[in-house]
Scaffold this motif. Sequence first.
Motif, PDB file in Angstrom:
ATOM      1  N   GLY A 109       0.787  -1.220   0.000  1.00 58.36           N
ATOM      2  CA  GLY A 109       0.000   0.000   0.000  1.00 58.36           C
ATOM      3  C   GLY A 109       0.822   1.273   0.000  1.00 58.36           C
ATOM      4  N   VAL A 110       2.095   1.204  -0.394  1.00 56.94           N
ATOM      5  CA  VAL A 110       2.959   2.387  -0.468  1.00 56.94           C
ATOM      6  C   VAL A 110       2.876   2.948  -1.880  1.00 56.94           C
ATOM      7  CG1 VAL A 110       5.313   3.254  -0.265  1.00 56.94           C
ATOM      8  CG2 VAL A 110       4.513   1.457   1.284  1.00 56.94           C
ATOM      9  N   SER A 111       2.577   4.222  -1.992  1.00 57.79           N
ATOM     10  CA  SER A 111       2.474   4.892  -3.294  1.00 57.79           C
ATOM     11  C   SER A 111       3.555   5.975  -3.387  1.00 57.79           C
ATOM     12  CB  SER A 111       1.086   5.526  -3.462  1.00 57.79           C
ATOM     13  OG  SER A 111       1.015   6.244  -4.671  1.00 57.79           O
ATOM     14  N   ILE A 112       4.287   5.983  -4.507  1.00 61.79           N
ATOM     15  CA  ILE A 112       5.416   6.901  -4.675  1.00 61.79           C
ATOM     16  C   ILE A 112       5.198   7.753  -5.921  1.00 61.79           C
ATOM     17  CG2 ILE A 112       7.921   7.083  -4.969  1.00 61.79           C
ATOM     18  CD1 ILE A 112       8.067   4.236  -3.727  1.00 61.79           C
ATOM     19  N   GLN A 113       5.291   9.084  -5.741  1.00 64.42           N
ATOM     20  CA  GLN A 113       5.230   9.990  -6.884  1.00 64.42           C
ATOM     21  C   GLN A 113       6.664  10.189  -7.412  1.00 64.42           C
ATOM     22  OE1 GLN A 113       3.397  10.996  -3.814  1.00 64.42           O
ATOM     23  NE2 GLN A 113       1.923   9.635  -4.826  1.00 64.42           N
ATOM     24  N   ALA A 114       7.061   9.299  -8.319  1.00 58.99           N
ATOM     25  CA  ALA A 114       8.451   9.266  -8.769  1.00 58.99           C
ATOM     26  C   ALA A 114       8.864  10.576  -9.433  1.00 58.99           C
ATOM     27  CB  ALA A 114       8.658   8.090  -9.729  1.00 58.99           C
ATOM     28  N   GLU A 115       7.963  11.183 -10.207  1.00 55.74           N
ATOM     29  CA  GLU A 115       8.313  12.428 -10.903  1.00 55.74           C
ATOM     30  C   GLU A 115       8.556  13.560  -9.907  1.00 55.74           C
ATOM     31  OE1 GLU A 115       5.433  13.365 -13.827  1.00 55.74           O
ATOM     32  OE2 GLU A 115       5.835  11.592 -15.074  1.00 55.74           O
ATOM     33  N   SER A 116       7.727  13.656  -8.890  1.00 59.81           N
ATOM     34  CA  SER A 116       7.918  14.706  -7.878  1.00 59.81           C
ATOM     35  C   SER A 116       9.217  14.480  -7.107  1.00 59.81           C
ATOM     36  CB  SER A 116       6.734  14.713  -6.898  1.00 59.81           C
ATOM     37  OG  SER A 116       5.520  14.971  -7.568  1.00 59.81           O
ATOM     38  N   LEU A 117       9.505  13.240  -6.792  1.00 59.70           N
ATOM     39  CA  LEU A 117      10.744  12.920  -6.075  1.00 59.70           C
ATOM     40  C   LEU A 117      11.954  13.214  -6.941  1.00 59.70           C
ATOM     41  CD1 LEU A 117      11.922  11.783  -3.460  1.00 59.70           C
ATOM     42  CD2 LEU A 117      11.705   9.488  -4.437  1.00 59.70           C
ATOM     43  N   SER A 118      11.839  12.927  -8.234  1.00 57.28           N
ATOM     44  CA  SER A 118      12.930  13.216  -9.166  1.00 57.28           C
ATOM     45  C   SER A 118      13.203  14.712  -9.253  1.00 57.28           C
ATOM     46  CB  SER A 118      12.596  12.647 -10.556  1.00 57.28           C
ATOM     47  OG  SER A 118      13.582  13.010 -11.495  1.00 57.28           O
ATOM     48  N   ALA A 119      12.130  15.496  -9.296  1.00 60.62           N
ATOM     49  CA  ALA A 119      12.297  16.951  -9.373  1.00 60.62           C
ATOM     50  C   ALA A 119      12.919  17.500  -8.088  1.00 60.62           C
ATOM     51  CB  ALA A 119      10.941  17.601  -9.626  1.00 60.62           C
ATOM     52  N   ALA A 120      12.523  16.945  -6.953  1.00 58.20           N
ATOM     53  CA  ALA A 120      13.054  17.429  -5.677  1.00 58.20           C
ATOM     54  C   ALA A 120      14.532  17.087  -5.508  1.00 58.20           C
ATOM     55  CB  ALA A 120      12.242  16.840  -4.528  1.00 58.20           C
ATOM     56  N   LEU A 121      14.936  15.921  -5.998  1.00 59.88           N
ATOM     57  CA  LEU A 121      16.329  15.492  -5.852  1.00 59.88           C
ATOM     58  C   LEU A 121      17.194  15.915  -7.033  1.00 59.88           C
ATOM     59  CD1 LEU A 121      15.780  11.846  -4.502  1.00 59.88           C
ATOM     60  CD2 LEU A 121      16.589  13.832  -3.209  1.00 59.88           C
ATOM     61  N   ASN A 122      16.544  16.354  -8.113  1.00 63.09           N
ATOM     62  CA  ASN A 122      17.256  16.734  -9.341  1.00 63.09           C
ATOM     63  C   ASN A 122      18.065  15.560  -9.893  1.00 63.09           C
ATOM     64  OD1 ASN A 122      17.968  18.501 -11.411  1.00 63.09           O
ATOM     65  ND2 ASN A 122      19.849  19.141 -10.372  1.00 63.09           N
ATOM     66  N   GLN A 123      17.442  14.396  -9.896  1.00 62.13           N
ATOM     67  CA  GLN A 123      18.062  13.187 -10.455  1.00 62.13           C
ATOM     68  C   GLN A 123      16.954  12.223 -10.857  1.00 62.13           C
ATOM     69  OE1 GLN A 123      19.185  10.586  -6.551  1.00 62.13           O
ATOM     70  NE2 GLN A 123      20.256  12.534  -6.755  1.00 62.13           N
ATOM     71  N   PRO A 124      17.192  11.382 -11.872  1.00 65.85           N
ATOM     72  CA  PRO A 124      16.166  10.417 -12.280  1.00 65.85           C
ATOM     73  C   PRO A 124      15.816   9.459 -11.150  1.00 65.85           C
ATOM     74  CG  PRO A 124      17.909  10.567 -13.940  1.00 65.85           C
ATOM     75  CD  PRO A 124      18.390  11.317 -12.739  1.00 65.85           C
ATOM     76  N   VAL A 125      14.523   9.169 -11.019  1.00 66.68           N
ATOM     77  CA  VAL A 125      14.036   8.226 -10.011  1.00 66.68           C
ATOM     78  C   VAL A 125      13.213   7.165 -10.738  1.00 66.68           C
ATOM     79  CG1 VAL A 125      12.592   7.918  -7.970  1.00 66.68           C
ATOM     80  CG2 VAL A 125      13.997   9.978  -8.196  1.00 66.68           C
ATOM     81  N   LEU A 126      13.619   5.896 -10.579  1.00 64.04           N
ATOM     82  CA  LEU A 126      12.996   4.812 -11.340  1.00 64.04           C
ATOM     83  C   LEU A 126      12.529   3.694 -10.414  1.00 64.04           C
ATOM     84  CD1 LEU A 126      15.686   4.513 -14.160  1.00 64.04           C
ATOM     85  CD2 LEU A 126      13.534   5.752 -14.263  1.00 64.04           C
ATOM     86  N   PRO A 127      11.212   3.463 -10.285  1.00 68.10           N
ATOM     87  CA  PRO A 127      10.722   2.279  -9.571  1.00 68.10           C
ATOM     88  C   PRO A 127      11.021   1.027 -10.406  1.00 68.10           C
ATOM     89  CG  PRO A 127       9.017   3.980  -9.781  1.00 68.10           C
ATOM     90  CD  PRO A 127      10.119   4.342 -10.719  1.00 68.10           C
ATOM     91  N   LEU A 128      11.434  -0.049  -9.765  1.00 65.93           N
ATOM     92  CA  LEU A 128      11.734  -1.286 -10.486  1.00 65.93           C
ATOM     93  C   LEU A 128      11.690  -2.471  -9.533  1.00 65.93           C
ATOM     94  CD1 LEU A 128      14.955  -2.127  -9.699  1.00 65.93           C
ATOM     95  CD2 LEU A 128      15.401  -0.153 -11.136  1.00 65.93           C
ATOM     96  N   SER A 129      11.794  -3.660 -10.095  1.00 68.26           N
ATOM     97  CA  SER A 129      11.876  -4.888  -9.308  1.00 68.26           C
ATOM     98  C   SER A 129      12.960  -5.771  -9.925  1.00 68.26           C
ATOM     99  CB  SER A 129      10.531  -5.628  -9.289  1.00 68.26           C
ATOM    100  OG  SER A 129      10.677  -6.883  -8.656  1.00 68.26           O
ATOM    101  N   ALA A 130      14.120  -5.799  -9.299  1.00 67.60           N
ATOM    102  CA  ALA A 130      15.217  -6.618  -9.825  1.00 67.60           C
ATOM    103  C   ALA A 130      14.860  -8.098  -9.762  1.00 67.60           C
ATOM    104  CB  ALA A 130      16.488  -6.344  -9.031  1.00 67.60           C
ATOM    105  N   LYS A 131      14.113  -8.488  -8.754  1.00 63.40           N
ATOM    106  CA  LYS A 131      13.749  -9.891  -8.574  1.00 63.40           C
ATOM    107  C   LYS A 131      12.979 -10.409  -9.789  1.00 63.40           C
ATOM    108  CE  LYS A 131      11.014 -12.815  -5.453  1.00 63.40           C
ATOM    109  NZ  LYS A 131      10.233 -12.832  -4.190  1.00 63.40           N
ATOM    110  N   TYR A 132      12.054  -9.614 -10.290  1.00 66.10           N
ATOM    111  CA  TYR A 132      11.228 -10.029 -11.425  1.00 66.10           C
ATOM    112  C   TYR A 132      11.661  -9.370 -12.738  1.00 66.10           C
ATOM    113  CZ  TYR A 132       8.207 -11.965  -7.828  1.00 66.10           C
ATOM    114  OH  TYR A 132       7.717 -12.694  -6.763  1.00 66.10           O
ATOM    115  N   ARG A 133      12.817  -8.730 -12.744  1.00 64.29           N
ATOM    116  CA  ARG A 133      13.388  -8.087 -13.946  1.00 64.29           C
ATOM    117  C   ARG A 133      12.489  -6.983 -14.501  1.00 64.29           C
ATOM    118  NH1 ARG A 133      17.654 -11.173 -15.917  1.00 64.29           N
ATOM    119  NH2 ARG A 133      17.784 -13.288 -15.079  1.00 64.29           N
TER     120      ARG A 133
END
Length: 599
Positions: free
Chosen positions: A123-147
């Motif tokens: 139930g965790v929701s992440i606004q990746a674009e807002s986080l990317s803008a705040a940190l000034n770096q690309p932010v990418l959700p992913l799952s290495a386990k499932y590729r």
Amino acid sequence: MSTIAVLGMPNTGKSTLFNRLTGHHAHIGNWPGLTVDLLQADLQLSGRSVQLVDLPGIYDLRGHSDDEAVVRRFLEQTPVDLVLVVLNASQLDRQLRLALQVQQLGLPAVLALNMADEAARFGVSIQAESLSAALNQPVLPLSAKYRQGLETLQHTLLAQLEARADHPAAIPEQLEERLAAMDADLDGAMAELVERCVTLPARWRDSRSRRLDAVLLHPLLGLPLFFLAMALMFQGIYAIGVPVQEALGSLLDQFGQAVLKPLIAPLPALLQGFLLEGLYQGLGTVMAFLPVIALFFLAMGLVEDSGYLSRAAYLMDAFMERLGLDGRSFVLSLMGFGCNVPAILGTRVMRDRGLRLLSMLVIPFSLCSARLNVFLFMAAVFFPPRIGGLVIFGLYLMSFVAAMLTALLFRGRFPSNEPLVLELPPYRLPTAGQMLSRAWSEVKHFWLWSRRFIIFGVVAVWLLNNLPVGVEPASSASLAGQLGTLTQPLLAPIGINPKLAVALLFGFIAKEIVLGGLAVIYGQADPVALSRAIASDVSWPQALSFMLFTLLYTPCLSTVAVIRSESKKLSFTLLSVAWSLLLAWLVSFVAFQTITRLS
């Protein structure tokens, strides 16, 4: 070649992501200015070759552990084109500190939010674009386990490198000073980011972990259930692995007799014996046990990746504290079941030197995979199948007893007051591909690491058995017989005959040699034939004493070397070697003399 450093906290799937990106083609690299070697691999990004370096997992760049110091020294001394920061997407409210520190240092970075599938399930929701803008770096959700998201990550890494093509690789100036002067309100900045960009559930949805923990972490049932699970695991490994090992050993023996023997027939008799009875039989006997090693790592991988290993550390922490250790020491001892070397290296996460040294003293008693080969073989020879697995489990318990006794005796010499900070991950079911890939990687590492010692050992044993020229091989007149006879005043009271003594002497180099050495000493490559030869020459009390001594005596040369390098003290290394020899002799003496008198 561009360099990308992979930085992240422990238990974020950083190693899984590294392996997914590189295809398990990593190798150990030595870096100038560092006291440790780091894992590195070449990564192809649309034809561009990039060097990926896996840094130790840390919680804070300003921390005081050895791993955190290694990361700081690496960043200070190594030009880095890009930092790949790996965080657990479901725990951003506690992990964004590391990303903020990298940002404030001005390092070019990409933030990978691993385990995004798990975050969604909780139930965790992440606004990746807002986080990317705040940190000034690309932010990418992913799952290495499932590729999931790996292709997007690779494109992003390449784009970031190309965007910085005209910029020199970054080395933070005055890193220590900048970290010390870093925003004192880092926790406030992190809380603000979480409030703006992350939505946490009002009630944590991981009900499965809560239900399992109610049973598996029960104050009374938790530890008995853990040891029961371990006993069943070893019984299963034994029941499945031994028949496979015997079948493979028989095939290797048939191949040697039907194919190799005719091929080398024109060679001189002494050279024939060296190639077939020495080199091939010694290596073949060890190779026959690789399926058992694979089963062991499959089972341990399931225990570790599922999150149960962390629970074991939690359950054992209060008890380990009474020994002067903590739950991490228990986990590292479990890691030592695979190999003592990385387990000892893992003590770097401990800040307190006393705790590190005491942990390094007890870890070598962990029953590593090399010793497991010997015990599986001897148990199959001298004990019926219905209790063979319990014998192996008993040896594992003996290793814990030896570790606990060591801790009790030496805790006053190596005191520690460092508290344990342990995070319990949610229960996870590893994928079949993940487990098979890990088992294959561990078996390959075991074979590549050990074969040089095995080759040296079996060749040396064969030469000792067959020299001087003209004497009966492995007789009392051979060099091996003379060497074994010299050890009898010390080893005869514990039931170790001259032939077993020679195998033990070479086992100091590497425990992998013990079984290959026995195959050469008794002149048998087929495990069934070797079993009969040993059974006719050794009684079961002698075999049990031999197994106990092999379990407890001086660790292999590689382990001794790592203890020396990590402790930085020759006196401590000598203490470790001397104590393990003394304890092995005392335990074997008591066991052998007691059984002999009662039988």
